[in-house]
Scaffold this active site. Structure first.
Site, short mmCIF file in Angstrom:
data_model
loop_
_atom_site.label_atom_id
_atom_site.label_comp_id
_atom_site.label_asym_id
_atom_site.label_seq_id
_atom_site.Cartn_x
_atom_site.Cartn_y
_atom_site.Cartn_z
N LYS A 243 15.05 3.74 14.64
CA LYS A 243 14.44 3.96 13.33
C LYS A 243 12.93 4.08 13.46
O LYS A 243 12.32 5.02 12.94
CB LYS A 243 14.79 2.79 12.40
CG LYS A 243 13.99 2.77 11.11
CD LYS A 243 14.18 1.49 10.33
CE LYS A 243 13.21 0.43 10.60
NZ LYS A 243 12.27 -0.17 9.88
N ASN A 244 12.32 3.13 14.15
CA ASN A 244 10.86 3.09 14.17
C ASN A 244 10.25 4.21 15.02
O ASN A 244 9.09 4.59 14.81
CB ASN A 244 10.36 1.71 14.62
CG ASN A 244 10.59 0.68 13.53
OD1 ASN A 244 10.88 1.02 12.39
ND2 ASN A 244 10.50 -0.60 13.89
N CYS A 338 9.42 -3.79 4.55
CA CYS A 338 10.04 -5.11 4.39
C CYS A 338 9.01 -6.11 3.88
O CYS A 338 7.86 -6.11 4.32
CB CYS A 338 10.61 -5.58 5.72
SG CYS A 338 12.15 -4.79 6.14
N ARG A 343 0.92 -7.77 5.36
CA ARG A 343 0.91 -6.46 6.00
C ARG A 343 -0.29 -5.59 5.57
O ARG A 343 -0.12 -4.51 4.98
CB ARG A 343 2.24 -5.74 5.77
CG ARG A 343 3.44 -6.59 6.12
CD ARG A 343 4.74 -5.84 6.08
NE ARG A 343 4.95 -5.00 7.25
CZ ARG A 343 6.06 -4.32 7.50
NH1 ARG A 343 7.05 -4.36 6.65
NH2 ARG A 343 6.17 -3.59 8.58
N ASP A 530 11.70 -8.23 15.01
CA ASP A 530 12.78 -7.56 14.28
C ASP A 530 14.17 -8.06 14.70
O ASP A 530 15.18 -7.63 14.13
CB ASP A 530 12.71 -6.03 14.48
CG ASP A 530 11.50 -5.43 13.78
OD1 ASP A 530 10.79 -6.17 13.07
OD2 ASP A 530 11.26 -4.21 13.95
N ARG A 625 18.53 0.68 4.94
CA ARG A 625 17.22 1.24 5.28
C ARG A 625 17.12 1.47 6.78
O ARG A 625 16.47 2.43 7.22
CB ARG A 625 16.11 0.24 4.91
CG ARG A 625 15.65 0.26 3.48
CD ARG A 625 14.39 -0.58 3.37
NE ARG A 625 13.48 -0.26 4.43
CZ ARG A 625 12.73 -1.14 5.11
NH1 ARG A 625 12.77 -2.41 4.80
NH2 ARG A 625 11.93 -0.75 6.07
C1 LIG Z 1 7.96 1.24 10.81
C2 LIG Z 1 7.68 0.33 11.92
O1 LIG Z 1 7.41 0.74 13.02
N1 LIG Z 1 7.79 -0.97 11.66
C3 LIG Z 1 7.59 -1.92 12.70
C4 LIG Z 1 6.11 -2.12 12.89
O2 LIG Z 1 5.59 -2.52 11.65
P1 LIG Z 1 4.01 -2.52 11.45
O3 LIG Z 1 3.44 -1.37 12.14
O4 LIG Z 1 3.75 -2.68 10.02
O5 LIG Z 1 3.64 -3.85 12.20
P2 LIG Z 1 2.24 -4.22 12.87
O6 LIG Z 1 2.42 -4.26 14.34
O7 LIG Z 1 1.20 -3.35 12.31
O8 LIG Z 1 2.04 -5.67 12.30
C5 LIG Z 1 1.89 -6.78 13.13
C6 LIG Z 1 0.93 -7.76 12.52
O9 LIG Z 1 -0.32 -7.15 12.41
C7 LIG Z 1 -0.85 -7.32 11.13
N2 LIG Z 1 -1.68 -6.16 10.78
C8 LIG Z 1 -1.20 -4.91 10.94
C9 LIG Z 1 -1.95 -3.82 10.61
C10 LIG Z 1 -3.23 -4.02 10.11
O10 LIG Z 1 -3.97 -3.09 9.79
N3 LIG Z 1 -3.69 -5.29 9.96
C11 LIG Z 1 -2.94 -6.36 10.30
O11 LIG Z 1 -3.37 -7.51 10.15
C12 LIG Z 1 0.40 -7.41 10.27
O12 LIG Z 1 0.15 -8.03 9.03
C13 LIG Z 1 1.33 -8.20 11.14
O13 LIG Z 1 1.09 -9.56 10.96
O14 LIG Z 1 5.91 -3.12 13.89
C14 LIG Z 1 6.43 -4.40 13.56
C15 LIG Z 1 6.07 -5.36 14.66
O15 LIG Z 1 6.72 -5.05 15.82
C16 LIG Z 1 7.93 -4.30 13.34
O16 LIG Z 1 8.39 -5.53 12.87
C17 LIG Z 1 8.28 -3.22 12.34
O17 LIG Z 1 9.66 -3.00 12.34
C1 LIG Z 2 10.05 -4.63 9.40
C2 LIG Z 2 10.81 -3.57 9.61
O1 LIG Z 2 10.63 -2.35 9.08
P1 LIG Z 2 9.37 -1.81 8.23
O2 LIG Z 2 8.18 -1.97 9.10
O3 LIG Z 2 9.71 -0.40 7.98
O4 LIG Z 2 9.29 -2.63 7.00
C3 LIG Z 2 11.98 -3.65 10.51
O5 LIG Z 2 12.42 -2.60 10.97
O6 LIG Z 2 12.47 -4.75 10.75
#
Ligand SMILES: CC(=O)N[C@H]1[C@@H](OP(=O)(O)OP(=O)(O)OC[C@H]2O[C@@H](n3ccc(=O)[nH]c3=O)[C@H](O)[C@@H]2O)O[C@H](CO)[C@@H](O)[C@@H]1O
Ligand SMILES: C=C(OP(=O)(O)O)C(=O)O
Length: 667
Positions: A243-244, A338, A343, A530, A625
């Site tokens: 998915k990701n 989610c 985030r 995840d 999803r």
């Molecule tokens: C669509 C997708 O690919 N989703 C994945 C992606 O989410 P996603 O890309 O949202 O996750 P991030 O790696 O960015 O988030 C990790 C941490 O970084 C923090 N953060 C992130 C961005 C930012 O600008 N500032 C900040 O503080 C977030 O709040 C969180 O605590 O990676 C996560 C961590 O492996 C997975 O759980 C999700 O399934």
């Molecule tokens: C957190 C997840 O997805 P998303 O970043 O799309 O919310 C997930 O795949 O578990």
């Protein structure tokens, strides 16, 4: 009927005492397993835990045979309403509603257009010394042409077609034209009396529904999963594309001006929403019969994707990097995804600024503009945290910027590397993918490609845990075994045996007794957040005490409350959960639970498979999803897991409360 989801038995149960009793116990849930089948005829029937399932079956059958199309219709009535009145009112009211006891039904669908509904109920009564006992109840629907068709017969030969809906708000006025005739058909030697009750309804005056007659409009039905625990699994499961990766690569498709063919993109709610995001800026996206995705982003017509679509998923925000890189400007709403923490998107924003963008956040939208109005410029940016999304956003932006960029402390997740590999196959110049530093030389244009994304390591991990929690042996493929190292090493530490069967296949065998472990979620190559909820379900069934520490998201423990409803002994303090295992009094038993997010939903499915009894899971849309046909794949492995429509939880609670109150007043 045609979906094959529903056995004749489950529909037959709709008409039996069994379901009525069950419905009383659990509110709306139990009696409506037949709906998935009925839905295929566009007949979503009546819900009335207290009216009696017999009545629903009658209404349904009669309706179906007369070409009634009932939609969004439920009721909460009382037994005293009687079947005839009930059906009459079914056909007479507005769209959806809850009765008030006296008027047991406040609405049928606007789409109803039956002229005549008849049904017949045969009741066998046994006369014993202690009184009269109802032995058997059979309901038949009778078509307008007097064909008498039993439940079983209807199942085997459904009406060939349902007439199309009439235009407008046509309903039928409630009338007193219904009639009930009771006839004693005979009695046998053992004092069983056969009683036939025929009810006929003739409502022939279409009329326009007024607002007053249509007072309560409730939302559409949602889907639930029903899992009977205790089955072992066997066989092989096919793992879908990640998915990701799929989401990131679809965002990355915006970087290319030529035709793309993407393979192994899973068919998921999130992926379809991502299609909408792309389509809203002029990209042509199409799934071919073979399952591959054709994308043409040659003509981007807008820099502002559809806010409704963006707000539904996290990855939609990642298009900002590609859009501003390609068009010099992007206006993207703050994303959804989610509900597992705040985030924020600060790293995306600061990174874009380092690449020469001016970024403003106004009214929930992020407005990014290349400083020179046309192109981003290469730059250096060190992420405070190796955010997956920020790395992906910035990689796409840098791939199209003028000059060289260095991104350090980037995420090393396989999905990030997959995006880099995809962009490279489109001509991007990216070095260091899969490490913590990316060196990117921007290019003005990227070309087309044919690219296959990686298998979903989170789905694969979920199936490995499914085998572990059910003490089963299964094979999974395709996978990239090295992507799963942190997961397989934990499962081995718990006591499972995992073997690589081919370059892309794994076999897991789980013994009856498993032991506790501690885990801490971390960015890749650490244990993935995840899979934390799913692993927690497993730990509740292991011997000993386990500790789970969630370090990636600050609110990813919402599944704990639901696991507790299933009997799990878990205590949470902030981001740490202490799980007492099987030998410490934790034992799972079925209960109604709610999936609060995607992986929480998966965790509940797994716990339900290990629980004693039946588990009902609401919030299935979260699971959809991110898992492609999870229930179907588990069923193929031998799990007992069914999907059926149910009322949204708020309404179910209302119904349950009502059912409880009525039960109390009857007492
Ligand atoms: C669509 C997708 O690919 N989703 C994945 C992606 O989410 P996603 O890309 O949202 O996750 P991030 O790696 O960015 O988030 C990790 C941490 O970084 C923090 N953060 C992130 C961005 C930012 O600008 N500032 C900040 O503080 C977030 O709040 C969180 O605590 O990676 C996560 C961590 O492996 C997975 O759980 C999700 O399934
Ligand atoms: C957190 C997840 O997805 P998303 O970043 O799309 O919310 C997930 O795949 O578990």
């Amino acid at each position: 009927l045609s979906s094959g989801n529903c056995s004749s038995d489950s529909v037959a149960r709709l008409g039996g005492q069994q379901s009525r009793a069950a419905a009383k116990e659990v509110g709306a849930f139990t009696s409506f397993r037949g709906w998935s089948a009925l839905r295929s005829l566009e007949v979503v029937p009546v819900l009335g835990p207290l009216v009696g399932a017999r009545t629903f079956a009658s209404a349904l059958l009669g309706g179906m045979l007369c070409g009634v199309v009932v939609d969004k219709f439920w009721s909460l009535g009382q037994e005293s309403c009687g079947s005839g009145k009930f059906v009459e009112r079914c056909l007479g009211g507005g769209e959806g509603g809850i009765g008030d006891g006296d008027h047991c039904v406040r609405g049928a669908s606007n789409r109803i257009r039956s002229r005549s509904v008849s049904f017949s109920t045969e009741v066998e009564v046994a006369t014993t010394s202690s009184g009269v006992r109802k032995e058997k109840e059979t309901t038949r629907g009778i078509a307008a042409d007097s064909r008498n068709i039993s439940l079983g017969t209807v199942l085997n030969s459904p009406p060939s077609s349902v007439p199309s809906h009439p235009a407008g708000d046509i309903g039928f006025k409630p009338s007193d034209e219904s009639d009930t005739i009771s006839t004693v058909l005979g009695s046998s030697r053992n004092s069983t009396v056969l009683l036939q009750q025929d009810s006929v309804l003739n409502s022939s005056h279409p009329y326009k529904l007024s607002e007053q007659e249509n007072p309560l409009r409730v939302g559409p039905f949602v889907e639930c999963l029903e899992i009977a625990g205790g089955r072992t699994l066997s066989g092989e499961v096919k793992i879908s594309g990640a998915k990701n990766s799929g989401l990131a690569v679809l965002a990355g498709a915006l970087c290319s001006e030529q035709q793309l063919c993407l393979r192994m993109i899973p068919d998921l709610h999130d992926i379809r929403r991502m299609f909408q995001v792309l389509q809203s800026v002029g990209v042509q996206v199409q799934r071919t019969p073979s399952g591959s995705i054709k994308v043409d982003a040659s003509n981007i017509t807008s820099v502002e994707p559809c806010p409704e679509a963006v707000r539904k998923l996290r990855a939609s925000f990642f298009v900002i990097g590609a859009l501003v890189g390609r068009k010099g400007e992007a206006i993207v709403p703050l994303p959804g995804g989610c509900n597992i923490g705040a985030r924020p998107i600060d790293l995306h924003v600061r990174g874009l600024e380092a690449l020469g963008a001016q970024v403003e956040i106004r009214q929930g939208k992020v407005h990014a503009r290349a400083m020179n109005g046309k192109h981003l410029v290469g730059g250096h940016f060190c992420l405070d945290y190796p955010s997956v999304g920020a790395t992906e956003t910035l990689m796409m932006a840098a791939a199209l910027a003028d000059g060289k960029s260095t991104l350090s402390n980037v995420a090393q997740e396989p999905e990030v590397k997959d995006l880099a590999d995809f962009l490279i196959s489109c001509g991007a110049i990216i070095h260091g993918a899969g490490t913590n530093t990316l060196n990117i030389t921007g290019r003005r244009k990227l070309h087309g490609t044919d690219y296959q994304i990686i298998p979903d390591r989170i789905e694969a991990g979920t199936f490995l845990i499914a085998a572990a929690i059910t003490h089963s042996t299964i094979n999974i493929a395709p996978v990239v075994p090295s992507h799963l190292t942190s997961v397989t090493s934990k499962l081995c530490a718990i006591g499972c045996h995992i073997q690589q069967t081919s370059s892309n296949g794994l076999k897991i065998n789980s013994p009856q007794v498993l032991r506790s472990i501690d885990i801490r979620t971390l960015p890749y190559p650490g244990f993935p957040t995840d899979l934390q909820p799913q692993l927690m379900s497993l730990l509740t069934t292991c011997n000993g005490q386990s500790i789970v520490e969630e370090t990636v998201f600050e609110s990813r423990m919402r599944h704990v409350e639901e696991l507790q409803k299933l009997g799990a002994n878990v205590k949470v303090s902030q981001n740490i959960a202490i799980i007492s295992g099987r030998d410490q009094g934790s034992s799972l038993y079925g209960a109604p639970v709610l999936a609060t997010d995607l992986r929480a939903g998966a965790a509940l499915v797994l716990a339900g498979m290990a629980a004693e009894g039946t588990t009902h899971i609401e919030g299935v849309s979260h699971i959809d999803r991110g898992y492609e046909k999870l229930d179907q794949k588990l069923r193929l492995l031998g799990a007992s897991i069914q999907r059926f429509p149910c009322l949204p939880s708020e309404l179910t609670i209302l119904l349950r409360t009502r059912a409880f109150l009525v039960t109390q007043s009857t007492k």
